[in-house]
Design a protein around this motif. Sequence first.
Motif, mmCIF file in Angstrom:
data_model
loop_
_atom_site.group_PDB
_atom_site.id
_atom_site.type_symbol
_atom_site.label_atom_id
_atom_site.label_comp_id
_atom_site.label_asym_id
_atom_site.label_seq_id
_atom_site.Cartn_x
_atom_site.Cartn_y
_atom_site.Cartn_z
ATOM 1 N N ASP A 108 0.842 -1.187 0.000
ATOM 2 C CA ASP A 108 0.000 0.000 0.000
ATOM 3 C C ASP A 108 0.883 1.245 0.000
ATOM 4 O OD1 ASP A 108 0.849 0.353 2.667
ATOM 5 O OD2 ASP A 108 -0.909 -0.672 3.457
ATOM 6 N N THR A 109 0.271 2.399 0.179
ATOM 7 C CA THR A 109 1.037 3.643 0.085
ATOM 8 C C THR A 109 2.119 3.732 1.146
ATOM 9 O OG1 THR A 109 -0.695 4.726 1.399
ATOM 10 C CG2 THR A 109 -0.819 4.960 -0.996
ATOM 11 N N VAL A 133 -7.450 5.205 3.099
ATOM 12 C CA VAL A 133 -6.280 5.005 3.946
ATOM 13 C C VAL A 133 -6.533 5.550 5.346
ATOM 14 C CG1 VAL A 133 -4.708 5.061 1.981
ATOM 15 C CG2 VAL A 133 -5.221 7.186 3.210
ATOM 16 N N ASP A 134 -5.788 5.033 6.312
ATOM 17 C CA ASP A 134 -5.972 5.465 7.695
ATOM 18 C C ASP A 134 -5.493 6.895 7.930
ATOM 19 O OD1 ASP A 134 -7.044 3.010 8.400
ATOM 20 O OD2 ASP A 134 -5.092 2.161 8.923
ATOM 21 N N ALA A 135 -4.405 7.267 7.280
ATOM 22 C CA ALA A 135 -3.807 8.589 7.509
ATOM 23 C C ALA A 135 -3.471 9.218 6.158
ATOM 24 C CB ALA A 135 -2.562 8.470 8.374
ATOM 25 N N PRO A 136 -4.380 9.991 5.572
ATOM 26 C CA PRO A 136 -4.145 10.558 4.240
ATOM 27 C C PRO A 136 -2.862 11.375 4.135
ATOM 28 C CG PRO A 136 -6.448 10.804 4.844
ATOM 29 C CD PRO A 136 -5.746 10.306 6.061
ATOM 30 N N LEU A 140 0.191 10.429 1.678
ATOM 31 C CA LEU A 140 0.598 11.348 0.626
ATOM 32 C C LEU A 140 2.063 11.734 0.771
ATOM 33 C CD1 LEU A 140 -0.431 12.748 -1.864
ATOM 34 C CD2 LEU A 140 -1.236 14.641 -0.438
ATOM 35 N N ALA A 141 2.556 11.829 2.001
ATOM 36 C CA ALA A 141 3.978 12.110 2.216
ATOM 37 C C ALA A 141 4.836 10.982 1.650
ATOM 38 C CB ALA A 141 4.255 12.298 3.698
ATOM 39 N N ASP A 142 4.388 9.737 1.786
ATOM 40 C CA ASP A 142 5.117 8.612 1.215
ATOM 41 C C ASP A 142 5.109 8.675 -0.309
ATOM 42 O OD1 ASP A 142 5.827 7.433 3.656
ATOM 43 O OD2 ASP A 142 3.880 6.451 3.824
ATOM 44 N N VAL A 143 4.015 9.151 -0.877
ATOM 45 C CA VAL A 143 3.939 9.335 -2.331
ATOM 46 C C VAL A 143 4.956 10.378 -2.783
ATOM 47 C CG1 VAL A 143 2.493 10.279 -4.176
ATOM 48 C CG2 VAL A 143 1.540 8.590 -2.585
#
Length: 269
Positions: A108-109, A133-136, A140-143
């Motif tokens: 996942d992300t 996702v649990d923590a958008p 998004l930071a991982d993206v």
Amino acid sequence: MTDNASDVGVAVDGTHSSGPHRAATVARTAVVWDTLRTTLAGLEAGSSAGSAEPLSIVDAGGGTGGAAVPLAELGYDVTVVDPNPDSLAALERRAAESGVRVRALQGDTRDLADLLPAGQAHLVLVHSVLEYVDAPAASLADVVGITRPGGAVSLLAANSVAGVLHRALAGHLEEARRLLGDPEGRWGESDPMPRRFTAEQLVALTEQVGLAAPTVQGVRVFADLLPGRVFETDQQVGEQLVELEKVAAEHPALSGIATQLHVVAHRPG
């Protein structure tokens, strides 16, 4: 991206069909598809002069490859990351049938940093993912971490304002009222959608993780409100709806009632 993308009848979800179904699908996806084409053309223009390497695209949560396979058909280097092994198996079958290669990675992300090199992707798609996702913000930071400086992130998410409108039109007025006041954009405990967003919330998310110059447009302003018989009248009606959706996508009032919001933002670099 080659100029034949709109000629082959491929929507962003990879649909190759004809008749009323195709008209409805194209009307629902044309805005996103056009924006992706424009974004990729800009990224190509800004890439290293004379580079023969194709742009790298990551579809985070790309499932069965509805967007990934058509992009691979256009010559891009595409990777799909998805937690569902069955979806990835379907992706590989679809890619094989289309004669293209799409790399499939399970995760996942939050797994992106472990699965892919940092700063590799020219474009990352995050379509219909942030709702679940649990923590958008963390996702998004991982993206952003796998997006190269100067690269782009494409977000597609459910619009809470449209949710209010759709519940009201269905006669569920109390649910519409609840959704309107809920910070997560939900109409109750039985709401199947874990989260919806306003345009302001999505822009704030992009800025929070360091993305810049976000642009917002509405997707499916009218297509989800019209009865199916509208698409069955004649081909011209479908074509007119596509053009109407493209104009409405950027209209300051109409875009706010679209079923989905599409945000494209860039990683500074």
